[in-house]
Motif scaffolding. Sequence first.
Motif, mmCIF file in Angstrom:
data_model
loop_
_atom_site.group_PDB
_atom_site.id
_atom_site.type_symbol
_atom_site.label_atom_id
_atom_site.label_comp_id
_atom_site.label_asym_id
_atom_site.label_seq_id
_atom_site.Cartn_x
_atom_site.Cartn_y
_atom_site.Cartn_z
ATOM 1 N N LYS A 1 -4.206 -64.884 -47.535
ATOM 2 C CA LYS A 1 -4.569 -64.105 -46.353
ATOM 3 C C LYS A 1 -4.610 -62.621 -46.658
ATOM 4 C CE LYS A 1 -2.667 -67.315 -43.001
ATOM 5 N NZ LYS A 1 -1.668 -67.534 -41.967
ATOM 6 N N GLN A 2 -3.887 -62.222 -47.666
ATOM 7 C CA GLN A 2 -3.786 -60.804 -47.986
ATOM 8 C C GLN A 2 -4.388 -60.570 -49.367
ATOM 9 O OE1 GLN A 2 0.208 -59.289 -48.423
ATOM 10 N NE2 GLN A 2 -0.275 -57.683 -46.976
ATOM 11 N N LYS A 3 -5.461 -59.807 -49.435
ATOM 12 C CA LYS A 3 -6.111 -59.541 -50.720
ATOM 13 C C LYS A 3 -5.897 -58.081 -51.109
ATOM 14 C CE LYS A 3 -9.411 -63.130 -50.427
ATOM 15 N NZ LYS A 3 -9.493 -64.053 -51.459
ATOM 16 N N ALA A 4 -5.635 -57.869 -52.382
ATOM 17 C CA ALA A 4 -5.451 -56.508 -52.880
ATOM 18 C C ALA A 4 -6.804 -55.821 -52.999
ATOM 19 C CB ALA A 4 -4.758 -56.548 -54.236
ATOM 20 N N ARG A 5 -6.860 -54.589 -52.559
ATOM 21 C CA ARG A 5 -8.110 -53.837 -52.606
ATOM 22 C C ARG A 5 -7.834 -52.437 -53.137
ATOM 23 N NH1 ARG A 5 -11.661 -57.087 -50.048
ATOM 24 N NH2 ARG A 5 -10.934 -58.234 -48.257
ATOM 25 N N GLY A 6 -8.854 -51.838 -53.680
ATOM 26 C CA GLY A 6 -8.774 -50.448 -54.101
ATOM 27 C C GLY A 6 -7.829 -50.219 -55.260
ATOM 28 N N ILE A 7 -6.975 -49.219 -55.074
ATOM 29 C CA ILE A 7 -6.093 -48.795 -56.152
ATOM 30 C C ILE A 7 -5.056 -49.863 -56.488
ATOM 31 C CG2 ILE A 7 -4.445 -47.585 -54.675
ATOM 32 C CD1 ILE A 7 -5.705 -46.327 -58.055
ATOM 33 N N ASP A 8 -4.652 -50.663 -55.495
ATOM 34 C CA ASP A 8 -3.692 -51.733 -55.776
ATOM 35 C C ASP A 8 -4.274 -52.764 -56.728
ATOM 36 O OD1 ASP A 8 -2.279 -51.752 -52.441
ATOM 37 O OD2 ASP A 8 -1.612 -50.723 -54.263
ATOM 38 N N LEU A 9 -5.548 -53.072 -56.560
ATOM 39 C CA LEU A 9 -6.204 -54.029 -57.453
ATOM 40 C C LEU A 9 -6.299 -53.473 -58.872
ATOM 41 C CD1 LEU A 9 -7.668 -56.728 -57.786
ATOM 42 C CD2 LEU A 9 -9.775 -55.552 -57.162
ATOM 43 N N VAL A 10 -6.642 -52.201 -58.982
ATOM 44 C CA VAL A 10 -6.744 -51.559 -60.301
ATOM 45 C C VAL A 10 -5.379 -51.536 -60.988
ATOM 46 C CG1 VAL A 10 -7.233 -49.382 -61.486
ATOM 47 C CG2 VAL A 10 -8.737 -50.172 -59.659
ATOM 48 N N LEU A 11 -4.338 -51.176 -60.239
ATOM 49 C CA LEU A 11 -2.998 -51.138 -60.821
ATOM 50 C C LEU A 11 -2.517 -52.530 -61.210
ATOM 51 C CD1 LEU A 11 -1.235 -48.514 -58.558
ATOM 52 C CD2 LEU A 11 -1.833 -48.273 -60.964
ATOM 53 N N HIS A 12 -2.861 -53.520 -60.417
ATOM 54 C CA HIS A 12 -2.476 -54.898 -60.742
ATOM 55 C C HIS A 12 -3.131 -55.357 -62.046
ATOM 56 C CE1 HIS A 12 -1.316 -59.041 -60.118
ATOM 57 N NE2 HIS A 12 -2.577 -59.412 -60.253
ATOM 58 N N ARG A 13 -4.418 -55.080 -62.192
ATOM 59 C CA ARG A 13 -5.122 -55.472 -63.424
ATOM 60 C C ARG A 13 -4.618 -54.693 -64.634
ATOM 61 N NH1 ARG A 13 -11.212 -56.200 -61.033
ATOM 62 N NH2 ARG A 13 -10.783 -58.152 -59.955
ATOM 63 N N MET A 14 -4.334 -53.391 -64.442
ATOM 64 C CA MET A 14 -3.803 -52.595 -65.544
ATOM 65 C C MET A 14 -2.434 -53.110 -65.976
ATOM 66 S SD MET A 14 -4.903 -48.670 -64.692
ATOM 67 C CE MET A 14 -3.693 -48.045 -65.825
ATOM 68 N N THR A 15 -1.634 -53.548 -65.015
ATOM 69 C CA THR A 15 -0.319 -54.096 -65.337
ATOM 70 C C THR A 15 -0.447 -55.357 -66.175
ATOM 71 O OG1 THR A 15 0.555 -53.201 -63.277
ATOM 72 C CG2 THR A 15 1.855 -54.909 -64.358
ATOM 73 N N ILE A 16 -1.396 -56.205 -65.834
ATOM 74 C CA ILE A 16 -1.607 -57.433 -66.605
ATOM 75 C C ILE A 16 -2.048 -57.102 -68.033
ATOM 76 C CG2 ILE A 16 -3.063 -59.485 -66.812
ATOM 77 C CD1 ILE A 16 -3.042 -59.611 -63.741
ATOM 78 N N VAL A 17 -3.006 -56.203 -68.163
ATOM 79 C CA VAL A 17 -3.517 -55.835 -69.488
ATOM 80 C C VAL A 17 -2.412 -55.198 -70.332
ATOM 81 C CG1 VAL A 17 -5.102 -54.280 -70.694
ATOM 82 C CG2 VAL A 17 -5.914 -55.625 -68.758
ATOM 83 N N LEU A 18 -1.664 -54.273 -69.730
ATOM 84 C CA LEU A 18 -0.603 -53.601 -70.483
ATOM 85 C C LEU A 18 0.533 -54.550 -70.851
ATOM 86 C CD1 LEU A 18 -0.435 -50.156 -68.664
ATOM 87 C CD2 LEU A 18 -1.251 -50.608 -70.972
ATOM 88 N N SER A 19 0.822 -55.516 -69.994
ATOM 89 C CA SER A 19 1.881 -56.464 -70.339
ATOM 90 C C SER A 19 1.463 -57.384 -71.483
ATOM 91 C CB SER A 19 2.305 -57.281 -69.118
ATOM 92 O OG SER A 19 1.211 -58.023 -68.636
ATOM 93 N N VAL A 20 0.191 -57.772 -71.525
ATOM 94 C CA VAL A 20 -0.300 -58.579 -72.646
ATOM 95 C C VAL A 20 -0.265 -57.757 -73.936
ATOM 96 C CG1 VAL A 20 -2.349 -59.716 -73.586
ATOM 97 C CG2 VAL A 20 -1.677 -60.128 -71.223
ATOM 98 N N LEU A 21 -0.694 -56.495 -73.855
ATOM 99 C CA LEU A 21 -0.622 -55.617 -75.028
ATOM 100 C C LEU A 21 0.818 -55.428 -75.491
ATOM 101 C CD1 LEU A 21 -3.204 -52.811 -74.249
ATOM 102 C CD2 LEU A 21 -3.264 -54.414 -76.148
ATOM 103 N N PHE A 22 1.740 -55.280 -74.547
ATOM 104 C CA PHE A 22 3.152 -55.131 -74.885
ATOM 105 C C PHE A 22 3.654 -56.351 -75.644
ATOM 106 C CE2 PHE A 22 7.566 -56.037 -73.718
ATOM 107 C CZ PHE A 22 8.188 -54.928 -74.240
ATOM 108 N N PHE A 23 3.301 -57.522 -75.163
ATOM 109 C CA PHE A 23 3.740 -58.758 -75.807
ATOM 110 C C PHE A 23 3.182 -58.864 -77.229
ATOM 111 C CE2 PHE A 23 3.243 -63.373 -76.550
ATOM 112 C CZ PHE A 23 4.571 -63.729 -76.488
ATOM 113 N N ILE A 24 1.895 -58.596 -77.390
ATOM 114 C CA ILE A 24 1.256 -58.693 -78.706
ATOM 115 C C ILE A 24 1.819 -57.658 -79.680
ATOM 116 C CG2 ILE A 24 -0.941 -58.382 -79.925
ATOM 117 C CD1 ILE A 24 -2.293 -59.633 -77.440
#
Length: 77
Positions: free
Chosen positions: A44-67
Motif C-alpha cells: 500500500k505504501q510505495k517509496a517515491r523520490g529521494i527515498d527510492l534513490v536512497l533505498h537503491r543506493m543502500t542496496i548497491v553500497l551494501s553489496v559493494l561492502f560485502f564484496i
Amino acid sequence: MHALLVTLLVIVCVGLIACVLLQSGKSAGLSGSIAGGAEQLFGKQKARGIDLVLHRMTIVLSVLFFILTLLVTYIGL
C-alpha cells in the motif's frame, strides 16, 4: 593492492552510513511497526523520490561492502 581495497572499503562504509542515516523513518513506535509492516507487506505504501534513490543506493553500497570485505580478507591472507 591491499591498501587500495581498504581505502575503497572505508569510502563505501562512510557512504553506506550516510545513506542509512539520511533515510526517513518508516514507522513510529511499536504500534507503527506492526501497522507499517502490514502496509509494506501488502504494497500500500510505495517509496517515491529521494527515498527510492536512497533505498537503491543502500542496496548497491551494501553489496559493494560485502564484496570488498571478502576481497580484503582474501588478499590479506
